[in-house]
Write a protein that holds these residues in place. Sequence first.
Motif, PDB file in Angstrom:
ATOM      1  N   TYR A 123       0.423  -1.008   0.169  1.00 50.97           N
ATOM      2  CA  TYR A 123      -0.036  -0.014   0.213  1.00 50.97           C
ATOM      3  C   TYR A 123       0.630   1.667  -0.014  1.00 50.97           C
ATOM      4  N   GLY A 124       2.124   1.710   0.423  1.00 42.73           N
ATOM      5  CA  GLY A 124       2.908   2.499   0.083  1.00 42.73           C
ATOM      6  C   GLY A 124       3.699   2.790   1.603  1.00 42.73           C
ATOM      7  N   ARG A 125       4.035   3.882   1.712  1.00 42.82           N
ATOM      8  CA  ARG A 125       5.133   4.349   3.224  1.00 42.82           C
ATOM      9  C   ARG A 125       3.465   4.819   3.877  1.00 42.82           C
ATOM     10  N   ARG A 126       3.422   5.867   3.681  1.00 44.49           N
ATOM     11  CA  ARG A 126       2.353   6.422   3.841  1.00 44.49           C
ATOM     12  C   ARG A 126       1.087   4.781   4.895  1.00 44.49           C
ATOM     13  N   ALA A 127       0.766   4.388   4.286  1.00 40.03           N
ATOM     14  CA  ALA A 127      -0.214   3.083   5.003  1.00 40.03           C
ATOM     15  C   ALA A 127       1.120   2.741   5.700  1.00 40.03           C
ATOM     16  N   ALA A 128       2.046   2.634   5.564  1.00 41.97           N
ATOM     17  CA  ALA A 128       3.085   1.117   6.141  1.00 41.97           C
ATOM     18  C   ALA A 128       2.928   2.374   7.485  1.00 41.97           C
ATOM     19  N   LEU A 129       3.613   3.832   8.069  1.00 44.99           N
ATOM     20  CA  LEU A 129       3.530   4.573   9.029  1.00 44.99           C
ATOM     21  C   LEU A 129       2.921   4.609   9.703  1.00 44.99           C
ATOM     22  N   LEU A 130       1.069   4.531   8.883  1.00 48.10           N
ATOM     23  CA  LEU A 130       0.320   4.484  10.104  1.00 48.10           C
ATOM     24  C   LEU A 130       0.228   3.077  10.193  1.00 48.10           C
ATOM     25  N   ALA A 131       0.293   2.320   9.633  1.00 52.11           N
ATOM     26  CA  ALA A 131      -0.245   0.536   9.979  1.00 52.11           C
ATOM     27  C   ALA A 131       0.296   0.376  11.556  1.00 52.11           C
ATOM     28  N   THR A 132       2.031   0.810  11.240  1.00 51.94           N
ATOM     29  CA  THR A 132       2.847   0.471  11.947  1.00 51.94           C
ATOM     30  C   THR A 132       3.079   1.453  13.826  1.00 51.94           C
ATOM     31  N   ALA A 133       2.943   2.441  13.379  1.00 48.20           N
ATOM     32  CA  ALA A 133       2.331   4.003  15.004  1.00 48.20           C
ATOM     33  C   ALA A 133       1.521   3.129  15.254  1.00 48.20           C
ATOM     34  N   LEU A 134      -0.177   2.707  14.373  1.00 46.96           N
ATOM     35  CA  LEU A 134      -0.784   2.183  15.318  1.00 46.96           C
ATOM     36  C   LEU A 134      -0.886   0.881  16.397  1.00 46.96           C
ATOM     37  N   PHE A 135      -0.132  -0.234  15.175  1.00 50.90           N
ATOM     38  CA  PHE A 135       0.329  -0.883  16.001  1.00 50.90           C
ATOM     39  C   PHE A 135       1.675  -1.227  17.394  1.00 50.90           C
ATOM     40  N   ALA A 136       2.789  -0.272  17.018  1.00 54.60           N
ATOM     41  CA  ALA A 136       3.512   0.205  18.257  1.00 54.60           C
ATOM     42  C   ALA A 136       2.940   0.270  19.318  1.00 54.60           C
ATOM     43  N   THR A 137       1.513   1.354  19.279  1.00 57.54           N
ATOM     44  CA  THR A 137       1.495   1.670  20.506  1.00 57.54           C
ATOM     45  C   THR A 137      -0.340   1.118  20.773  1.00 57.54           C
ATOM     46  N   LEU A 138      -0.528  -0.418  20.881  1.00 60.43           N
ATOM     47  CA  LEU A 138      -1.602  -0.230  20.786  1.00 60.43           C
ATOM     48  C   LEU A 138      -0.988  -1.239  22.459  1.00 60.43           C
ATOM     49  N   ALA A 139      -2.012  -1.229  23.362  1.00 58.71           N
ATOM     50  CA  ALA A 139      -1.638  -1.724  25.132  1.00 58.71           C
ATOM     51  C   ALA A 139      -0.998  -3.511  24.697  1.00 58.71           C
ATOM     52  N   GLY A 140      -1.704  -3.798  24.081  1.00 60.92           N
ATOM     53  CA  GLY A 140      -1.057  -5.879  23.673  1.00 60.92           C
ATOM     54  C   GLY A 140      -0.226  -5.777  23.232  1.00 60.92           C
ATOM     55  N   THR A 141       0.547  -4.726  22.354  1.00 63.54           N
ATOM     56  CA  THR A 141       1.932  -4.943  21.790  1.00 63.54           C
ATOM     57  C   THR A 141       3.143  -5.213  22.910  1.00 63.54           C
ATOM     58  N   GLN A 142       2.451  -3.699  23.400  1.00 63.66           N
ATOM     59  CA  GLN A 142       3.715  -2.948  24.862  1.00 63.66           C
ATOM     60  C   GLN A 142       3.629  -4.175  25.930  1.00 63.66           C
ATOM     61  N   PHE A 143       2.153  -4.646  26.084  1.00 66.79           N
ATOM     62  CA  PHE A 143       2.000  -5.658  26.793  1.00 66.79           C
ATOM     63  C   PHE A 143       2.700  -7.462  26.556  1.00 66.79           C
ATOM     64  N   LEU A 144       2.591  -7.823  25.125  1.00 72.12           N
ATOM     65  CA  LEU A 144       3.594  -9.149  24.811  1.00 72.12           C
ATOM     66  C   LEU A 144       5.431  -8.827  24.487  1.00 72.12           C
ATOM     67  N   GLY A 145       5.473  -7.574  24.422  1.00 71.06           N
ATOM     68  CA  GLY A 145       7.053  -6.562  24.213  1.00 71.06           C
ATOM     69  C   GLY A 145       7.710  -6.928  26.014  1.00 71.06           C
ATOM     70  N   ALA A 146       6.565  -6.979  26.502  1.00 73.84           N
ATOM     71  CA  ALA A 146       7.441  -7.136  28.376  1.00 73.84           C
ATOM     72  C   ALA A 146       6.978  -8.444  29.472  1.00 73.84           C
ATOM     73  N   LEU A 147       6.020  -9.391  28.061  1.00 75.80           N
ATOM     74  CA  LEU A 147       6.066 -10.684  29.102  1.00 75.80           C
ATOM     75  C   LEU A 147       6.652 -11.851  28.647  1.00 75.80           C
ATOM     76  N   ALA A 148       7.186 -12.816  29.698  1.00 76.25           N
ATOM     77  CA  ALA A 148       7.922 -13.968  28.775  1.00 76.25           C
ATOM     78  C   ALA A 148       7.502 -14.869  27.921  1.00 76.25           C
ATOM     79  N   THR A 149       5.672 -15.198  27.096  1.00 81.27           N
ATOM     80  CA  THR A 149       5.563 -15.707  27.374  1.00 81.27           C
ATOM     81  C   THR A 149       5.179 -16.175  25.317  1.00 81.27           C
ATOM     82  N   PHE A 150       4.771 -17.328  25.265  1.00 80.53           N
ATOM     83  CA  PHE A 150       4.998 -17.801  23.927  1.00 80.53           C
ATOM     84  C   PHE A 150       3.867 -16.265  22.363  1.00 80.53           C
ATOM     85  N   ASP A 151       3.541 -15.983  23.211  1.00 79.11           N
ATOM     86  CA  ASP A 151       2.655 -14.843  22.190  1.00 79.11           C
ATOM     87  C   ASP A 151       3.635 -13.950  21.387  1.00 79.11           C
ATOM     88  N   ALA A 152       4.936 -13.755  21.277  1.00 76.76           N
ATOM     89  CA  ALA A 152       5.863 -12.616  20.873  1.00 76.76           C
ATOM     90  C   ALA A 152       6.311 -13.328  19.866  1.00 76.76           C
TER      91      ALA A 152
END
Length: 207
Positions: A123-152
């Motif tokens: 979809y191009g760079r603008r869509a990529a920036l929007l998608a990654t910015a939203l994903f990186a700031t989700l609460a689920g993303t933050q917690f999965l990056g701070a827990l030693a579980t299978f999910d990550a």
Amino acid sequence: GKRPTPSRARRSRPGARGLPDLRWPLVAVLLVQALLSLRLIWSNTAFQDEALYLRAGHLVWAGWLHGTPIPDFPSYFSGSPAIYPPVVALADSIGGLAAARILSLCFMLGVTSLLWSTSTRLYGRRAALLATALFATLAGTQFLGALATFDALALFLLSLAAWLGVRSADCQFWPRIMLLTATGVILAAADAVKYATALFTPVVLEI
């Protein structure tokens, strides 16, 4: 009409990207994501699932190296005890719980990077920036990056399979076959790491 130059034509394609355009927005997103997860890594002690997976990993290594009996983990684990637990046990041996959690953060940063690359191609760079910015700031993303579980790890493998599938579209016949084969193998590995990942396998195949 005037035909576009090759360089202009490359820039106009959704997947085309220059080096500065690729690096800095993604680096900024990854930095924010890392900071959001790092603030949680030392905020508490291991919760029940983390402690169980770390103990299982050490027992699996003891079974492999010394023949120590291993409990019946497959009967109640949400993923294969022979994949993620031994990996995270190595990190735990090096740096304790914090290192095990940072390993999950590395997997989640890999997910964001693959999301950027896949979205840019589709979809191009603008869509990529929007998608990654939203994903990186989700609460689920933050917690999965701070827990030693299978999910990550499961999510990283799922994202890698999706990226390989999209990448194969630009390849000739035999390289494409190889990439698609690797996609299938990695999808199977993701499903083995965490069984619930199989629910998302059809989505990757559809891509």
